[in-house]
Write an enzyme that holds these catalytic residues in place. Structure first.
Site, PDB file in Angstrom:
ATOM      1  CD1 TRP A 170      42.045  35.267  -8.031  1.00  0.00           C
ATOM      2  CD2 TRP A 170      44.243  34.815  -7.953  1.00  0.00           C
ATOM      3  NE1 TRP A 170      42.678  36.342  -7.449  1.00  0.00           N
ATOM      4  CE2 TRP A 170      44.019  36.092  -7.388  1.00  0.00           C
ATOM      5  CE3 TRP A 170      45.555  34.322  -7.995  1.00  0.00           C
ATOM      6  CZ2 TRP A 170      45.061  36.874  -6.891  1.00  0.00           C
ATOM      7  CZ3 TRP A 170      46.586  35.084  -7.488  1.00  0.00           C
ATOM      8  CH2 TRP A 170      46.339  36.374  -6.952  1.00  0.00           C
ATOM      9  CG  ASP A 204      47.330  29.596  -5.502  1.00  0.00           C
ATOM     10  OD1 ASP A 204      46.822  30.446  -6.256  1.00  0.00           O
ATOM     11  OD2 ASP A 204      47.603  29.845  -4.307  1.00  0.00           O
ATOM     12  CE  LYS A 250      42.638  34.194   0.291  1.00  0.00           C
ATOM     13  NZ  LYS A 250      43.523  34.883  -0.652  1.00  0.00           N
TER      14      LYS A 250
HETATM   15  C1  LIG Z   1      43.572  31.087  -5.550  1.00  0.00           C
HETATM   16  C2  LIG Z   1      44.221  32.336  -5.007  1.00  0.00           C
HETATM   17  N1  LIG Z   1      45.582  32.403  -4.995  1.00  0.00           N
HETATM   18  C3  LIG Z   1      46.228  33.480  -4.514  1.00  0.00           C
HETATM   19  C4  LIG Z   1      45.529  34.557  -4.010  1.00  0.00           C
HETATM   20  C5  LIG Z   1      46.358  35.721  -3.523  1.00  0.00           C
HETATM   21  O1  LIG Z   1      46.022  36.199  -2.305  1.00  0.00           O
HETATM   22  P1  LIG Z   1      47.123  36.979  -1.463  1.00  0.00           P
HETATM   23  O2  LIG Z   1      48.109  37.581  -2.406  1.00  0.00           O
HETATM   24  O3  LIG Z   1      46.358  37.993  -0.680  1.00  0.00           O
HETATM   25  O4  LIG Z   1      47.754  35.947  -0.602  1.00  0.00           O
HETATM   26  C6  LIG Z   1      44.101  34.551  -3.992  1.00  0.00           C
HETATM   27  C7  LIG Z   1      43.293  35.715  -3.433  1.00  0.00           C
HETATM   28  N2  LIG Z   1      42.128  35.984  -4.201  1.00  0.00           N
HETATM   29  C8  LIG Z   1      41.146  36.951  -3.689  1.00  0.00           C
HETATM   30  C9  LIG Z   1      40.671  36.536  -2.326  1.00  0.00           C
HETATM   31  C10 LIG Z   1      41.719  38.343  -3.577  1.00  0.00           C
HETATM   32  C11 LIG Z   1      42.441  38.787  -4.836  1.00  0.00           C
HETATM   33  O5  LIG Z   1      41.863  38.657  -5.945  1.00  0.00           O
HETATM   34  O6  LIG Z   1      43.598  39.184  -4.693  1.00  0.00           O
HETATM   35  C12 LIG Z   1      39.948  36.917  -4.638  1.00  0.00           C
HETATM   36  O7  LIG Z   1      39.023  37.709  -4.417  1.00  0.00           O
HETATM   37  O8  LIG Z   1      39.948  36.066  -5.540  1.00  0.00           O
HETATM   38  C13 LIG Z   1      43.454  33.414  -4.495  1.00  0.00           C
HETATM   39  O9  LIG Z   1      42.102  33.329  -4.497  1.00  0.00           O
END
Ligand SMILES: Cc1ncc(COP(=O)(O)O)c(CN[C@@](C)(CC(=O)O)C(=O)O)c1O
Length: 401
Positions: A132, A213, A249
């Site tokens: 991510w 995570d 989510k």
């Molecule tokens: C692996 C992972 N960890 C943590 C988070 C953090 O989300 P939160 O802070 O809302 O709890 C995301 C969210 N990733 C998303 C869904 C959104 C983003 O980038 O923030 C994504 O599109 O990858 C994630 O995909």
């Protein structure tokens, strides 16, 4: 002239910036497959029924807006640790889990990174390649050095397990290994149970600390317990484990910013001291967390009827994404005459599909087909409807060849 004249314009965020571009687009065929946010078959945001019911209950209770303790709402912290580990887990029974409510997954990861920076200054974190996008920002800004372990194999469009193991083995003993609990973002590729066991063996051999995570528990397979398999395996094996959680989510609480950092420690004494230092780090960062999302989670999990209805809604969301994944695969296989094997799409799990499209091909998806996605070739299936799979398949085939 301004004192801040030299402040440069920051680039748009690789993920959240895609939504901004999508909103600016006027083409009626546009599709937002960027941010991982669940949409219904009508491509509308979804507020879970259990959330609406819990909020109604909360309004009727007429609760106040007093500060929460630094560590958050006690009922939430209890519920979130039990959801993750199982209420009967030995680590919970022996009070070895330090849980602090965090500002969703991001805030929980950041608080843990601040702890690592302060108490393990000579350790680094290993993150998957790819991972991510915000993981790197979080550790950079917390002053925690990181390096990557191989994870995605473009040849098989699968897991480079040998490479992953080799890189984790090569890391200095006592490194933190950042692992996605389930539904790896962006690849959608998870280790098998057997592979998780081998990963645990290597971490044990090297004295590494697992740092999970868990942003999709219950959302990937539809089962809270199934999606917690990897974390529970490591806890069972006696590791001390960091686990960041998010309810963005699986309970659709994206903008409520509700999550937690859990540190499973080898004794309750250590857990108490770790928790006290996490609080000390949180106080100057944001002082104490927002109550609304925490109350929703506590109310949903605390009421047997709401809890079982929540599980049904998670299965429904996971089920819709599985259907869309299958439909996209069918469309691609039927339309693509090149003989390319698209079955990797079916092997992936969770919200995302890692298409293997490179940057320029991803840009073609946007510029020519108005399909908004991240430049690493990831598409969020949560933003796709069955009705749009046909169009998306045409766009992908056109962009590939
Ligand atoms: C692996 C992972 N960890 C943590 C988070 C953090 O989300 P939160 O802070 O809302 O709890 C995301 C969210 N990733 C998303 C869904 C959104 C983003 O980038 O923030 C994504 O599109 O990858 C994630 O995909």
């Amino acid at each position: 002239v301004s004192r801040f004249e030299d402040v440069a314009m920051a680039p748009p965020d690789p993920i959240l910036g895609v939504s901004e571009a999508f909103r600016a687009c006027t083409n009626e065929s546009k599709l937002n497959l960027g941010v991982g946010a669940y949409r219904t078959e009508d491509l509308q945001p979804y507020v879970l029924n259990v959330v609406k019911k819990a909020e109604k209950l909360m309004l009727e209770k007429g609760e106040n807006k007093e500060y929460l303790p630094i560590e958050g709402l006690a009922a939430f912290n209890k519920a979130t640790a039990e959801l993750l580990l199982g209420a009967d887990n030995h680590s919970i029974q022996s009070q070895r889990v330090a849980t602090v409510q965090g500002l969703s997954g991001t805030g929980s990861l950041r608080l843990a990174a601040a702890f690592i920076n302060r108490y393990c200054p000579n350790s680094k974190v290993l993150i998957s390649s790819p991972t991510w996008g915000n993981h790197k920002n979080i550790f950079n800004d917390a002053g925690v050095p990181w390096s990557e372990y191989r994870y995605y194999d473009p040849k098989t469009v699968g897991l480079d397990f040998e490479g992953m193991i080799a890189d984790i083995k090569a890391a200095p003993s006592g490194s933190f290994i950042l692992l996605h609990g389930c539904a790896h973002n962006p690849t959608g590729i998870d280790p098998t149970p057997e592979q998780w066991t081998k990963i645990a063996d290597v971490l044990e051999e090297k004295g590494h600390t697992p740092f999970f995570d868990v942003a999709y528990q219950g959302f990937a397979s539809g089962s809270l317990d199934e999606d917690a398999f990897s974390v529970r395996l490591f806890v069972e094996r006696g590791f001390e484990v960091f686990v960041a959680q998010s309810y963005s989510k699986n309970l659709g609480l994206y903008s409520e910013r509700i999550g937690a950092i859990n540190v499973i420690c080898s004794s309750s004494g250590v857990a108490n001291r770790v928790k006290s230092q996490l609080k000390r780090l949180a106080r100057p960062m944001y002082s104490n967390p927002p109550v609304h999302g925490a109350r929703i989670v506590a109310n949903v999990v605390g009421d047997p009827n709401l809890f079982s209805e929540w599980k049904a809604e998670m299965e429904e969301m996971a089920g819709r994404i599985k259907n869309v994944r299958k439909r996209l695969y069918d469309n691609l296989s039927q339309k693509d005459k090149s003989g390319k094997d698209w079955s990797f799409i079916l092997r992936q799990i969770g919200m995302f599909s890692y298409t293997g499209l490179n940057t320029s091909q991803s840009e073609n998806m946007t510029n020519k087909w108005h399909v908004y996605m991240t430049k690493d070739g990831r598409i969020s299936l949560a933003g796709l409807s069955l009705a749009k799979c046909d169009y998306l398949a045409d766009a992908i085939i056109d962009s590939y060849h």
